[in-house]
Design a protein around this motif. Structure first.
Motif, PDB file in Angstrom:
ATOM      1  N   HIS A  74      -9.669   3.494 -10.363  1.00 24.71           N
ATOM      2  CA  HIS A  74      -9.989   2.390 -11.292  1.00 24.71           C
ATOM      3  C   HIS A  74      -9.258   2.671 -12.542  1.00 24.71           C
ATOM      4  O   HIS A  74      -8.686   3.594 -12.886  1.00 24.71           O
ATOM      5  CB  HIS A  74     -11.412   2.529 -11.265  1.00 24.71           C
ATOM      6  N   SER A  75      -9.575   1.539 -13.416  1.00 24.34           N
ATOM      7  CA  SER A  75      -8.984   1.705 -14.643  1.00 24.34           C
ATOM      8  C   SER A  75      -9.553   2.472 -15.669  1.00 24.34           C
ATOM      9  O   SER A  75     -10.817   2.844 -15.544  1.00 24.34           O
ATOM     10  CB  SER A  75      -9.086   0.229 -15.097  1.00 24.34           C
TER      11      SER A  75
ATOM     12  N   PRO B  62      -4.059   4.969 -13.856  1.00 21.34           N
ATOM     13  CA  PRO B  62      -5.183   4.898 -13.195  1.00 21.34           C
ATOM     14  C   PRO B  62      -6.100   6.133 -13.068  1.00 21.34           C
ATOM     15  O   PRO B  62      -5.279   7.397 -13.154  1.00 21.34           O
ATOM     16  CB  PRO B  62      -4.986   4.407 -11.905  1.00 21.34           C
TER      17      PRO B  62
ATOM     18  N   GLN C  13      -1.082  -3.980 -13.626  1.00 21.57           N
ATOM     19  CA  GLN C  13      -2.109  -5.431 -13.413  1.00 21.57           C
ATOM     20  C   GLN C  13      -3.524  -4.988 -13.930  1.00 21.57           C
ATOM     21  O   GLN C  13      -4.199  -5.924 -14.448  1.00 21.57           O
ATOM     22  CB  GLN C  13      -2.026  -5.858 -11.935  1.00 21.57           C
ATOM     23  N   PHE C  14      -3.970  -3.818 -13.965  1.00 21.04           N
ATOM     24  CA  PHE C  14      -5.395  -3.401 -14.440  1.00 21.04           C
ATOM     25  C   PHE C  14      -5.607  -2.467 -15.421  1.00 21.04           C
ATOM     26  O   PHE C  14      -6.719  -2.415 -15.751  1.00 21.04           O
ATOM     27  CB  PHE C  14      -6.316  -3.290 -13.063  1.00 21.04           C
ATOM     28  N   CYS C  15      -4.686  -1.790 -15.604  1.00 22.67           N
ATOM     29  CA  CYS C  15      -4.837  -0.738 -16.735  1.00 22.67           C
ATOM     30  C   CYS C  15      -3.981  -0.769 -17.763  1.00 22.67           C
ATOM     31  O   CYS C  15      -3.769   0.184 -18.556  1.00 22.67           O
ATOM     32  CB  CYS C  15      -4.440   0.683 -16.013  1.00 22.67           C
TER      33      CYS C  15
ATOM     34  N   TYR D  35      -0.851  -1.324  -9.794  1.00 25.52           N
ATOM     35  CA  TYR D  35      -2.218  -1.212 -10.299  1.00 25.52           C
ATOM     36  C   TYR D  35      -2.338  -0.784 -11.593  1.00 25.52           C
ATOM     37  O   TYR D  35      -3.240  -1.535 -12.540  1.00 25.52           O
ATOM     38  CB  TYR D  35      -3.089  -0.072  -9.327  1.00 25.52           C
ATOM     39  N   SER D  36      -1.653  -0.075 -12.132  1.00 24.27           N
ATOM     40  CA  SER D  36      -1.306   0.345 -13.513  1.00 24.27           C
ATOM     41  C   SER D  36      -1.186  -0.802 -14.496  1.00 24.27           C
ATOM     42  O   SER D  36      -1.976  -1.275 -15.681  1.00 24.27           O
ATOM     43  CB  SER D  36      -0.469   1.406 -13.746  1.00 24.27           C
TER      44      SER D  36
ATOM     45  N   VAL E 121       1.997   1.293  -5.181  1.00 25.61           N
ATOM     46  CA  VAL E 121       0.672   0.914  -5.410  1.00 25.61           C
ATOM     47  C   VAL E 121       0.068   1.151  -6.704  1.00 25.61           C
ATOM     48  O   VAL E 121      -0.671   0.226  -7.492  1.00 25.61           O
ATOM     49  CB  VAL E 121      -0.401   1.161  -4.155  1.00 25.61           C
TER      50      VAL E 121
END
Length: 229
Positions: free
Chosen positions: A178-179, A157, A150-152, A147-148, A143
């Motif tokens: 969060h980013s 993160p 796709q968003f960071c 997330y890293s 996960v």
């Protein structure tokens, strides 16, 4: 402390930016009587090292996940929620660690009575769910890596102490991920300024929740007088 309501209409008390243990909650929260039970028997105080997350949902949520080809935040919260997946393996591992620290001279094969499982009766350890009959179980690292990317932009993160939420029959500890470039989430109904939340990595060694080497460490506490073992 702020009084809020969930999307299901449940009342809760939020302590933003803090992970409060049982003693801290007793000093600050006076409305939920179960926090003040004076007949709590002695019990083991294990440390659960968890490497998996779970997301429980109902039929409509399941259809949304498939139609979106993944997980997205809800429209009213813009947050995606996961819970720790504390299963039999994590309970057994915590039991072995507890036995080794408490009785270092006792052979492990002589202490295999699964005593900790008898204490792990909270819904947090249950295979059942109050959020729906469908469950996704994912690796924590899987996960975070997704997330890293796709968003960071490939960066690590940020993890923060989001809040402690006290429900009528539950205490919930929330970690915010969060980013590095986004700290404020104004779409959240209560408009919480997450930039003021402390970093999870800066919490003391005896904190309720820590992140260590790809795992979440959770120190659970009992708040009832029903266990007798």
């Amino acid at each position: 402390m702020a009084e809020r309501y969930t999307s299901r209409g449940s009342r809760k008390l939020d302590f933003d930016g803090e992970h409060l243990n049982l003693n801290d909650l007793r000093a600050k929260e006076k409305q939920n009587r179960y926090l003040y039970s004076d007949n709590i028997p002695r019990y083991p105080q294990p440390e659960f090292l968890v490497s998996n997350l779970k997301h429980d949902t109902g039929p409509s949520g399941l259809k949304g996940i498939y139609s979106d080809s993944g997980f997205i935040g809800s429209q009213d919260e813009c947050l995606m929620w996961f819970n720790l997946a504390v299963g039999p393996e994590e309970i057994r591992s915590a039991e072995k660690k507890l036995l080794k620290e408490t009785f270092p001279k006792v052979l492990q094969k002589e202490a295999t009575n699964n005593f900790l499982r008898k204490f792990a009766t909270s819904p947090a350890f249950s295979e059942k769910s109050t959020y729906g009959s469908f469950r996704f179980t994912l690796s924590l690292q899987e996960v975070l890596n997704a997330y890293s990317q796709q968003f960071c932009s490939g960066e690590r993160p940020v993890m923060k102490v989001c809040r402690t939420s006290v429900f009528p029959q539950e205490v919930e500890y929330t970690v915010l991920v969060h980013s590095p470039t986004h700290e404020r989430f104004f779409k959240y109904p209560q408009k919480t300024d997450y930039s003021k939340c402390p970093l999870l990595e800066d919490q003391p060694k005896d904190a309720v929740c820590k992140y260590i080497d790809g795992h979440f460490l959770w120190r659970s506490q009992a708040m009832c007088g029903t266990h007798r073992y």
